[in-house]
Every structure is written in structure tokens, then in C-alpha cells.
Design an enzyme around this catalytic site. Sequence first.
Site, PDB file in Angstrom:
ATOM      1  N   ASN A  67       0.735  -1.529  -2.051  1.00 49.94           N
ATOM      2  CA  ASN A  67      -0.631  -1.565  -2.579  1.00 49.94           C
ATOM      3  C   ASN A  67      -0.609  -1.285  -4.074  1.00 49.94           C
ATOM      4  O   ASN A  67       0.450  -1.121  -4.657  1.00 49.94           O
ATOM      5  CB  ASN A  67      -1.504  -0.566  -1.823  1.00 49.94           C
ATOM      6  CG  ASN A  67      -0.924   0.830  -1.921  1.00 49.94           C
ATOM      7  OD1 ASN A  67      -0.884   1.422  -2.995  1.00 49.94           O
ATOM      8  ND2 ASN A  67      -0.422   1.342  -0.801  1.00 49.94           N
ATOM      9  N   GLN A  68      -1.772  -1.195  -4.663  1.00 51.58           N
ATOM     10  CA  GLN A  68      -1.866  -1.156  -6.132  1.00 51.58           C
ATOM     11  C   GLN A  68      -1.768   0.239  -6.741  1.00 51.58           C
ATOM     12  O   GLN A  68      -1.983   0.401  -7.940  1.00 51.58           O
ATOM     13  CB  GLN A  68      -3.211  -1.738  -6.553  1.00 51.58           C
ATOM     14  CG  GLN A  68      -3.431  -3.121  -6.072  1.00 51.58           C
ATOM     15  CD  GLN A  68      -3.875  -3.992  -7.229  1.00 51.58           C
ATOM     16  OE1 GLN A  68      -3.275  -4.002  -8.287  1.00 51.58           O
ATOM     17  NE2 GLN A  68      -4.959  -4.714  -7.028  1.00 51.58           N
TER      18      GLN A  68
END
Length: 401
Positions: free
Chosen positions: A212-213
Amino acid sequence: MIPVLDKKHIVLGVTGSIACYKALDLASKLTQGGALVDVVMTQSATRFVTPLAFGGITHQPVVIDLFDPQSELSVEHVALAERADLLVVAPATANSIAKMALGLADDPLTTTLLATMAPVIVAPAMDGHMYENAAVQENLKKLRDRGVTIVGPDEGYLASGKMGKGRLVETPELMGHIRAILGKDGDLAGSTIVVSAGGTQEPLDPARIITNQSSGKMGYALAEAARDRGARTVLVTAPTSLPDPVAVEVVRVQTALEMRDQVFKATANAQALVMAAAVADYRPRLASPQKLKKDSDSMTLELTRNPDILTETTGPIVKVGFAAESQDLAQNAREKMARKGLDLIVANDITDPESGFGSDSNKVLILGKNGQVEDLPLMPKEAVAHRVLDRVRDLMAAEKG
Ligand code: CTP
């Protein structure tokens, strides 16, 4: 501003090495952090960098001469030593280290070092063979035995053009040591705080991951802030591009399952867990041992649920979660807090560009299980970290009492 540096008197001793230019950066970072920096230079240091350069950065007079009638030191030659909260000698040459080991006091710096009761950090910088010399090693050992913190030197390219050990450490490392020493008796001293950070990576095959980011910045800011306030700090981190914080026990993990194991281990002896990590909710059911080939036009990935680390962490421990939401911020966060048995939840709206992933600032709501709500304005992640830790400190005190 860095709270642990605010209005602290730091003497920066600069001795004659080509690495003097790096001390300008350190003086600048300390001053920006809120410290009052008194630079004391040896005569040979002034051959590399001018006192004017340091004075321009610190906005304080630079001391170079014990007998200068303009200098505070000439009136009261131990004045700096007495008001210092910490002394740092960077760069420290082999000659200045030898003088310190012998206890000489023939210039403003060595005089200040002898007269001080404050902690001292020494960051050596010299040629690799000089550093390896038995005399230098013995002198450093003497200083260490007397309680001086020796930081570095680093290995790498030296001014001589050769590779070796003798480079002055970089500013962030020195800043970390300075902050840790100044903060060791802070309001979290005596407690152990576990912080998780980064986005877990769930392997699909040897080349690919699902992640994820998350940048890890919020978790790292929390770990540094906890250390600055005297906590023994354990940072369980998924991969990030951030350097390891100094004086923090860093445990590197990749997957959610690894993070769970390490968080369980670390929290066995901790008073608080702050889960800033973005833990993948699912992982590929089977990670292929070989690289997957594109042998069809579509593919279906089968995912399996990861355990919830916060929910599964039990025991007498303050539990803090983060809730990254894109809608119904407070309501979703409150539900998460109840579901995971948390004492506190820090909620942010990830659709807000100013506080989204990777940003240096954050705009959060801090919700307590007793219904308390703090709606904080946009602020640097470091400042958010301190606000969260204020609450953690109070919760830990309540748990104890
Ligand atoms: N968390 C955890 N273990 C997981 C997933 C999340 O400990 N397997 C923690 C996170 O570190 C965070 C909090 O739970 O502190 C909330 O994470 P978030 O991803 O917002 O919530 P989820 O429980 O995953 O819920 P959803 O994704 O459905 O919003």
C-alpha cells in the site's frame, strides 16, 4: 522546532578537519530545532571554515580565543561549560581527542570540556590509518570509559582519496544522538513504547508483492518523539525508504504475519503499543516459489485474511490505533476503536491532499474511548506524534495508578 532541543544550550566544538563544513550543517539544524548553539573553534578549524560562517548560522558570537577581550570566555572562562546542556565535538581530530584524553586545557574548547558537568558527544574525523592507530584507539577508549559518547566515524570516501574508516558521521545521526541524550529523563522515561510503521508487503512470487501507499513517516516520527521523551522505543517497521532512527530498537519485517510476531514479542515487556503501520488486510493464499508467467489473458488471485494485530494484542497495555478513512471519519474511527479494544484512535482523512500518504504533515482527530475528541489543525507529523504521546503518557499513568 524540535521540542527536546528548544532553548537548550549546546556547545559545538569544531576542530581542524576538512569535515568542518559538515559542522555548519549541524549548527544550522540545531539552531532550526530551537537550540542555542555556542560554537567554539580551535585555531586550526578557522583555517577550514570561518567563524563568520558559524556566527551567521547560530546568531551567537563564536569563541576562538581564550584571551579575546570581546569573548564571554575571557571574562569567565567556564561560563559556556556551566550553561551547556550538552557539548558536542564535531569534527574531532586525533589531536583534539588526545588532548581530551590527557585532560589538557590549552584552548577555549579543551578548557570548556574540562570544566563541564554536561554530557559530551565526540564525533571523530580523520584519515583511516590515523583512526586505526593504537594511540587514537586508546584515547577513544579512555573517553568512552569516562562516559563520553563516541559517534562514528563512518566508513567510506576519505579526504585522502582512499576508502576507509574515518569520515565524520552525517548530521541526522548526530542529531539523533543529541536528541536521545537530551531527552533521556523526559516524561516517558522508564516506559517501553512499541511503534509500528510502514506498509506491509505480501509476496505473490519472488518478484512481486501486494502493498500500500504508506510512507512510514508517521510511525518514524512517533518513534523519534518517544525516544526524545526518554522512552525505551521499539520500532517494528515494514520496508520504508527512511533511515533507522538513532537510539531506537528497530525490528524490520516484511509481511503482516511477521509484524504480528514481532509486535507480540516487543509488547510482552511494554506499556504502550502505537500501531501506525498500514497492515495489509489480506495476503495471497499461496505465494508462488517461482515467478508467475503470463500464460493466460486473465488471472484470479486468491487472497486470505491477515490477522488483526491490534485486536490480538492483549494484556495490560495502552493500545493506540490509526484509522485512515475516506468517508465518515469520526464514526468509522469510533467503531474501529470499539472493535479493536483501543484506548485511543488517531483518524485522518486520506482524501485530503495535505494529509494523505507520503505527506510531511497530517490533520487528525484523536478520539479517546471515554468519548473525548481532539480535532487538531494541519501540523507536521512530528507535532502530531507529540500530541498522541501526551495522551499515551496520561493513559499509561492512569493504568499504573
Ligand atoms: N491493524 C492491525 N492489523 C491489521 C489491520 C490493521 O493491527 N491486520 C491496525 C492498523 O495498524 C491501524 C488500525 O488497525 O492502527 C486500523 O487500520 P485500518 O486499516 O484503518 O483498519 P482495518 O481494521 O484494516 O479496517 P478497514 O480496512 O476495513 O477500514
